[in-house]
Scaffold this motif. Structure first.
Motif, PDB file in Angstrom:
ATOM      1  N   ILE A  84       0.832  -1.207   0.000  1.00  0.00           N
ATOM      2  CA  ILE A  84       0.000   0.000   0.000  1.00  0.00           C
ATOM      3  C   ILE A  84       0.864   1.253   0.000  1.00  0.00           C
ATOM      4  CG2 ILE A  84      -1.672   1.322   1.360  1.00  0.00           C
ATOM      5  CD1 ILE A  84      -2.777  -1.424   2.278  1.00  0.00           C
ATOM      6  N   SER A  85       1.939   1.256   0.785  1.00  0.00           N
ATOM      7  CA  SER A  85       2.801   2.440   0.830  1.00  0.00           C
ATOM      8  C   SER A  85       3.522   2.653  -0.501  1.00  0.00           C
ATOM      9  CB  SER A  85       3.822   2.303   1.970  1.00  0.00           C
ATOM     10  OG  SER A  85       4.669   1.186   1.748  1.00  0.00           O
ATOM     11  N   ILE A  86       3.816   1.575  -1.226  1.00  0.00           N
ATOM     12  CA  ILE A  86       4.425   1.702  -2.549  1.00  0.00           C
ATOM     13  C   ILE A  86       3.422   2.282  -3.545  1.00  0.00           C
ATOM     14  CG2 ILE A  86       5.275   0.357  -4.520  1.00  0.00           C
ATOM     15  CD1 ILE A  86       6.609  -1.515  -2.487  1.00  0.00           C
ATOM     16  N   GLN A  87       2.179   1.880  -3.428  1.00  0.00           N
ATOM     17  CA  GLN A  87       1.161   2.305  -4.390  1.00  0.00           C
ATOM     18  C   GLN A  87       0.645   3.707  -4.118  1.00  0.00           C
ATOM     19  OE1 GLN A  87       0.592   0.648  -6.960  1.00  0.00           O
ATOM     20  NE2 GLN A  87       1.048  -1.505  -6.545  1.00  0.00           N
ATOM     21  N   TYR A  88       0.624   4.111  -2.845  1.00  0.00           N
ATOM     22  CA  TYR A  88       0.066   5.413  -2.490  1.00  0.00           C
ATOM     23  C   TYR A  88       1.138   6.301  -1.891  1.00  0.00           C
ATOM     24  CZ  TYR A  88      -4.704   3.626  -3.046  1.00  0.00           C
ATOM     25  OH  TYR A  88      -5.865   3.097  -3.547  1.00  0.00           O
ATOM     26  N   SER A  89       1.039   7.587  -2.176  1.00  0.00           N
ATOM     27  CA  SER A  89       1.942   8.537  -1.534  1.00  0.00           C
ATOM     28  C   SER A  89       1.509   8.788  -0.098  1.00  0.00           C
ATOM     29  CB  SER A  89       1.961   9.866  -2.313  1.00  0.00           C
ATOM     30  OG  SER A  89       0.652  10.398  -2.403  1.00  0.00           O
ATOM     31  N   GLN A  90       0.185   8.675   0.157  1.00  0.00           N
ATOM     32  CA  GLN A  90      -0.343   8.783   1.512  1.00  0.00           C
ATOM     33  C   GLN A  90      -0.995   7.450   1.880  1.00  0.00           C
ATOM     34  OE1 GLN A  90      -3.034  12.060   1.574  1.00  0.00           O
ATOM     35  NE2 GLN A  90      -1.418  13.599   1.479  1.00  0.00           N
ATOM     36  N   ASP A  91      -0.764   7.007   3.112  1.00  0.00           N
ATOM     37  CA  ASP A  91      -1.256   5.698   3.525  1.00  0.00           C
ATOM     38  C   ASP A  91      -2.687   5.770   4.048  1.00  0.00           C
ATOM     39  OD1 ASP A  91       1.892   4.480   4.886  1.00  0.00           O
ATOM     40  OD2 ASP A  91       1.220   4.770   2.838  1.00  0.00           O
ATOM     41  N   ASP A  92      -3.608   6.284   3.207  1.00  0.00           N
ATOM     42  CA  ASP A  92      -4.992   6.410   3.660  1.00  0.00           C
ATOM     43  C   ASP A  92      -5.606   5.046   3.966  1.00  0.00           C
ATOM     44  OD1 ASP A  92      -4.862   9.124   3.385  1.00  0.00           O
ATOM     45  OD2 ASP A  92      -5.603   9.127   1.310  1.00  0.00           O
ATOM     46  N   LEU A  93      -5.398   4.089   3.074  1.00  0.00           N
ATOM     47  CA  LEU A  93      -5.970   2.764   3.281  1.00  0.00           C
ATOM     48  C   LEU A  93      -5.318   2.097   4.486  1.00  0.00           C
ATOM     49  CD1 LEU A  93      -7.919   0.605   2.239  1.00  0.00           C
ATOM     50  CD2 LEU A  93      -6.088  -0.259   0.787  1.00  0.00           C
ATOM     51  N   HIS A  94      -4.028   2.326   4.617  1.00  0.00           N
ATOM     52  CA  HIS A  94      -3.294   1.708   5.733  1.00  0.00           C
ATOM     53  C   HIS A  94      -3.742   2.287   7.062  1.00  0.00           C
ATOM     54  CE1 HIS A  94       0.036   1.481   8.621  1.00  0.00           C
ATOM     55  NE2 HIS A  94       0.363   0.348   8.048  1.00  0.00           N
ATOM     56  N   ASP A  95      -3.902   3.620   7.136  1.00  0.00           N
ATOM     57  CA  ASP A  95      -4.173   4.280   8.408  1.00  0.00           C
ATOM     58  C   ASP A  95      -5.627   4.172   8.837  1.00  0.00           C
ATOM     59  OD1 ASP A  95      -1.549   5.002   8.583  1.00  0.00           O
ATOM     60  OD2 ASP A  95      -1.848   6.951   7.630  1.00  0.00           O
ATOM     61  N   ASN A  96      -6.548   4.105   7.893  1.00  0.00           N
ATOM     62  CA  ASN A  96      -7.957   4.189   8.242  1.00  0.00           C
ATOM     63  C   ASN A  96      -8.760   2.945   7.871  1.00  0.00           C
ATOM     64  OD1 ASN A  96      -7.666   6.908   9.193  1.00  0.00           O
ATOM     65  ND2 ASN A  96      -7.595   7.584   7.069  1.00  0.00           N
ATOM     66  N   CYS A  97      -8.790   2.625   6.580  1.00  0.00           N
ATOM     67  CA  CYS A  97      -9.693   1.581   6.101  1.00  0.00           C
ATOM     68  C   CYS A  97      -9.235   0.172   6.438  1.00  0.00           C
ATOM     69  CB  CYS A  97      -9.880   1.716   4.591  1.00  0.00           C
ATOM     70  SG  CYS A  97     -10.538   3.310   4.086  1.00  0.00           S
ATOM     71  N   LEU A  98      -7.980  -0.160   6.139  1.00  0.00           N
ATOM     72  CA  LEU A  98      -7.544  -1.546   6.219  1.00  0.00           C
ATOM     73  C   LEU A  98      -7.634  -2.122   7.637  1.00  0.00           C
ATOM     74  CD1 LEU A  98      -6.601  -3.936   4.640  1.00  0.00           C
ATOM     75  CD2 LEU A  98      -4.243  -3.150   4.881  1.00  0.00           C
ATOM     76  N   PRO A  99      -7.178  -1.441   8.688  1.00  0.00           N
ATOM     77  CA  PRO A  99      -7.345  -2.021  10.038  1.00  0.00           C
ATOM     78  C   PRO A  99      -8.798  -2.336  10.363  1.00  0.00           C
ATOM     79  CG  PRO A  99      -5.804  -0.207  10.122  1.00  0.00           C
ATOM     80  CD  PRO A  99      -6.409  -0.175   8.745  1.00  0.00           C
ATOM     81  N   SER A 100      -9.703  -1.451   9.970  1.00  0.00           N
ATOM     82  CA  SER A 100     -11.126  -1.691  10.217  1.00  0.00           C
ATOM     83  C   SER A 100     -11.618  -2.893   9.424  1.00  0.00           C
ATOM     84  CB  SER A 100     -11.931  -0.446   9.843  1.00  0.00           C
ATOM     85  OG  SER A 100     -13.313  -0.677  10.016  1.00  0.00           O
ATOM     86  N   ILE A 101     -11.154  -3.014   8.179  1.00  0.00           N
ATOM     87  CA  ILE A 101     -11.544  -4.154   7.332  1.00  0.00           C
ATOM     88  C   ILE A 101     -11.062  -5.462   7.947  1.00  0.00           C
ATOM     89  CG2 ILE A 101     -11.103  -5.274   5.105  1.00  0.00           C
ATOM     90  CD1 ILE A 101     -11.058  -2.418   3.881  1.00  0.00           C
ATOM     91  N   LEU A 102      -9.831  -5.467   8.439  1.00  0.00           N
ATOM     92  CA  LEU A 102      -9.260  -6.687   9.005  1.00  0.00           C
ATOM     93  C   LEU A 102      -9.977  -7.104  10.291  1.00  0.00           C
ATOM     94  CD1 LEU A 102      -5.467  -5.923   8.423  1.00  0.00           C
ATOM     95  CD2 LEU A 102      -6.888  -7.547   7.162  1.00  0.00           C
ATOM     96  N   THR A 103     -10.266  -6.146  11.162  1.00  0.00           N
ATOM     97  CA  THR A 103     -10.965  -6.494  12.413  1.00  0.00           C
ATOM     98  C   THR A 103     -12.403  -6.921  12.139  1.00  0.00           C
ATOM     99  OG1 THR A 103     -11.489  -4.137  12.766  1.00  0.00           O
ATOM    100  CG2 THR A 103      -9.530  -5.020  13.875  1.00  0.00           C
ATOM    101  N   THR A 104     -13.055  -6.277  11.172  1.00  0.00           N
ATOM    102  CA  THR A 104     -14.420  -6.675  10.805  1.00  0.00           C
ATOM    103  C   THR A 104     -14.435  -8.107  10.282  1.00  0.00           C
ATOM    104  OG1 THR A 104     -15.044  -4.396  10.274  1.00  0.00           O
ATOM    105  CG2 THR A 104     -16.416  -6.151   9.347  1.00  0.00           C
ATOM    106  N   PHE A 105     -13.437  -8.453   9.477  1.00  0.00           N
ATOM    107  CA  PHE A 105     -13.343  -9.816   8.958  1.00  0.00           C
ATOM    108  C   PHE A 105     -13.146 -10.810  10.104  1.00  0.00           C
ATOM    109  CE2 PHE A 105     -10.869 -13.436   7.402  1.00  0.00           C
ATOM    110  CZ  PHE A 105     -11.698 -13.883   6.369  1.00  0.00           C
TER     111      PHE A 105
END
Length: 519
Positions: free
Chosen positions: A181-202
């Motif tokens: 994600i950090s390679i693909q994005y200049s800002q880690d929006d998915l890393h900081d906000n969305c992805l942790p929530s997605i992982l815990t929801t799963f």
């Protein structure tokens, strides 16, 4: 005849030397502080049910990516990975692999088994599987994902994929997600906000037991991988409560039950000795023979006696099966029916395993809700394996499964917990629940944890010291379980009736009874 060496020729010896050199060079080439977190399942665990630890459809990571039996799904993984890569709209796939190459040794350090595979090949595997897993976890409607449906539009083994992504040998390190994600994005929006929530929801959706509601999203990427995250969401961080050893506790549990068993054994020995003395008397033998004739003369009693005798002969002739060591605690049915204990689910919203409690005053046993479906056994087994390989002494989750295995002795126990809404059974029957925990119990060594051990001690003391249980145990052992004492009492009754008949043949019993009543 066994071979004396692994080498068949000089060339094989040279290959071995080169192989060892490569391992040494790669192990010491860089200093990486990454703990091993993805293990091979030990044979002692896998031997009981190997299919619960090996992927059935989807191989992820270097252990199983190239398994021939799983390679049919490769094109579906590539489709998913490519689909997510296109959404990033930055690098081409090969460029992503090139950038990930600098993390090759960090990836290698995560795996317990030495990865005898070239660096470029390894990072292609990790890029494909990492992107596939990210796409799988973030896709909100898996049923419409083109790579998961066949030509008729049906889902391709979606349940199998859900199970496979939770297997220990199939884990993908979380740090790889961060790097992609950090390679693909200049800002880690998915890393900081969305992805942790997605992982815990799963994890909430896949977990057999209720999870901690207050698990911090900031702590998600402190975990090693998906199975590690699920484990730490299930097992509370209560070191003082769960992980301190109390040597006297388990000993007192054993001594409590052993003392009760010793009392029963002594009482039974007294009865046996008395019976042997009485049996030597001719009059008692005659009484017993007459009682047996009476029993066999009545059709219903004759049938029951024959069945009992057949059962006893069968038990004596057949070898006893080896008993698997289980936790010392009465079954759910015995606790409920004999001791009057009521089983209650912990809080439906926040009842994780830290809410297990036995209230002696109210005679209530609180247990967290557990959901059992097609995924559950594999997930539970892999959580136990992961805990055993990463936690040194106090295996809290394993102890919890031991507790369930201990109180579920029959399908009736499983039914009771289902009716009390502690077990949400999505399997075919209550017997499958029994088989599930029996199977898991065979591969788990007995452990200890202060909180569970103290509670088990309290349950045992309450159960075995209650007057109702002592009376029931005595009745079951000496009356229902002994044809000797039944024959003895039947003989005494026969003797009294025979005496009464002889007395009435000499004297007029009806006249004597009437005279006594009028007087």
């Amino acid at each position: 005849m066994a071979k004396s060496s692994i080498f068949d020729s000089r060339s094989h010896e040279e290959q071995w030397i080169n192989h060892i050199k490569k391992i040494v060079e790669e192990e010491v080439k860089v200093d990486i502080e990454v703990p091993v977190c993805i293990f091979n399942i030990p044979a002692t665990l896998a031997s009981f049910k190997p299919e619960a630890y090996k992927p059935q459809l989807m191989g992820l990571g270097p252990y199983h990516h190239c398994d021939p039996d799983l390679y049919d799904m490769e094109r579906y993984k590539l489709a998913a990975a490519t689909q997510l890569q296109k959404q990033f709209k930055t690098l081409e796939f090969e460029q992503l692999v090139d950038k990930l190459m600098e993390f090759e040794y960090t990836v290698r350090a995560c795996y317990h088994k030495y990865l005898d595979i070239e660096g470029n090949t390894l990072m292609w595997i990790m890029a494909i599987d990492g992107l596939f897993l990210l796409e799988f976890l973030t896709n909100k409607d898996d049923s419409e994902a083109a790579y998961l449906v066949d030509s008729a539009g049906r889902k391709l083994y979606h349940d199998s994929i859900l199970t496979d992504v939770m297997l220990l040998e199939n884990q993908i390190p979380f740090f790889l997600f961060s790097k992609i994600i950090s390679i693909q994005y200049s800002q880690d929006d998915l890393h900081d906000n969305c992805l942790p929530s997605i992982l815990t929801t799963f994890c909430h959706s896949i977990s057999p037991v209720k999870l901690k509601k207050d698990f911090p999203l900031t702590g998600v990427f402190d975990r090693s991988h998906l199975l590690d995250l699920l484990y730490h969401m299930i097992v509370p961080e209560l070191a003082d409560q769960f992980t301190q050893e109390a040597p006297a506790t388990q000993k007192s549990v054993t001594e409590s039950k052993s003392s009760q068993q010793a009392d029963s054994a002594n009482s039974y020995q007294i009865f046996t000795t008395l019976w042997e003395i009485l049996s030597s008397l001719k009059i008692i033998k005659k009484i017993a023979d007459n009682a047996k004739k009476i029993i066999t003369g009545v059709p219903a009693l004759s049938f029951l006696a024959a069945k009992a005798e057949e059962s006893i002969k069968s038990e004596n002739s057949q070898p006893k099966p080896v008993q698997v060591e289980k936790i010392m605690i009465p079954s759910a049915s015995n606790l409920s029916k004999i001791a009057g204990v009521e089983f209650c689910p912990s809080s439906p919203t926040s009842g994780d395993i830290s809410t297990i409690k036995f209230d002696e005053k109210e005679k209530k046993f609180y247990l967290p809700i557990i959901t059992l479906n097609v995924h559950s056994e594999a997930i539970i087994r892999n959580l136990i394996a992961y805990e055993a390989l990463t936690v040194s002494d106090y295996l809290v989750f394993a102890r919890y499964t031991e507790l369930l295995d201990g109180i579920i002795d029959t399908a009736e126990d499983a039914k009771l917990l289902r009716e009390k809404k502690i077990i949400v059974n999505k399997l075919k029957s209550d017997d499958e629940v029994l088989q599930l925990f029996d199977g898991i119990g065979k591969s788990v060594r007995l452990t200890n944890a202060l909180y569970f051990d103290k509670m088990i001690e309290d349950v045992n003391k309450f159960f075995y010291n209650s007057r109702r249980v002592r009376i029931y145990s005595g009745m079951r052992k000496y009356v229902f379980g002994s044809w000797k004492i039944l024959t003895f009492f039947a003989g005494i009754l026969l003797l009294l009736l025979t005496g009464l008949q002889s007395f009435c043949s000499v004297y007029t019993c009806p006249d004597m009874i009437n005279s006594a009543v009028h007087n």
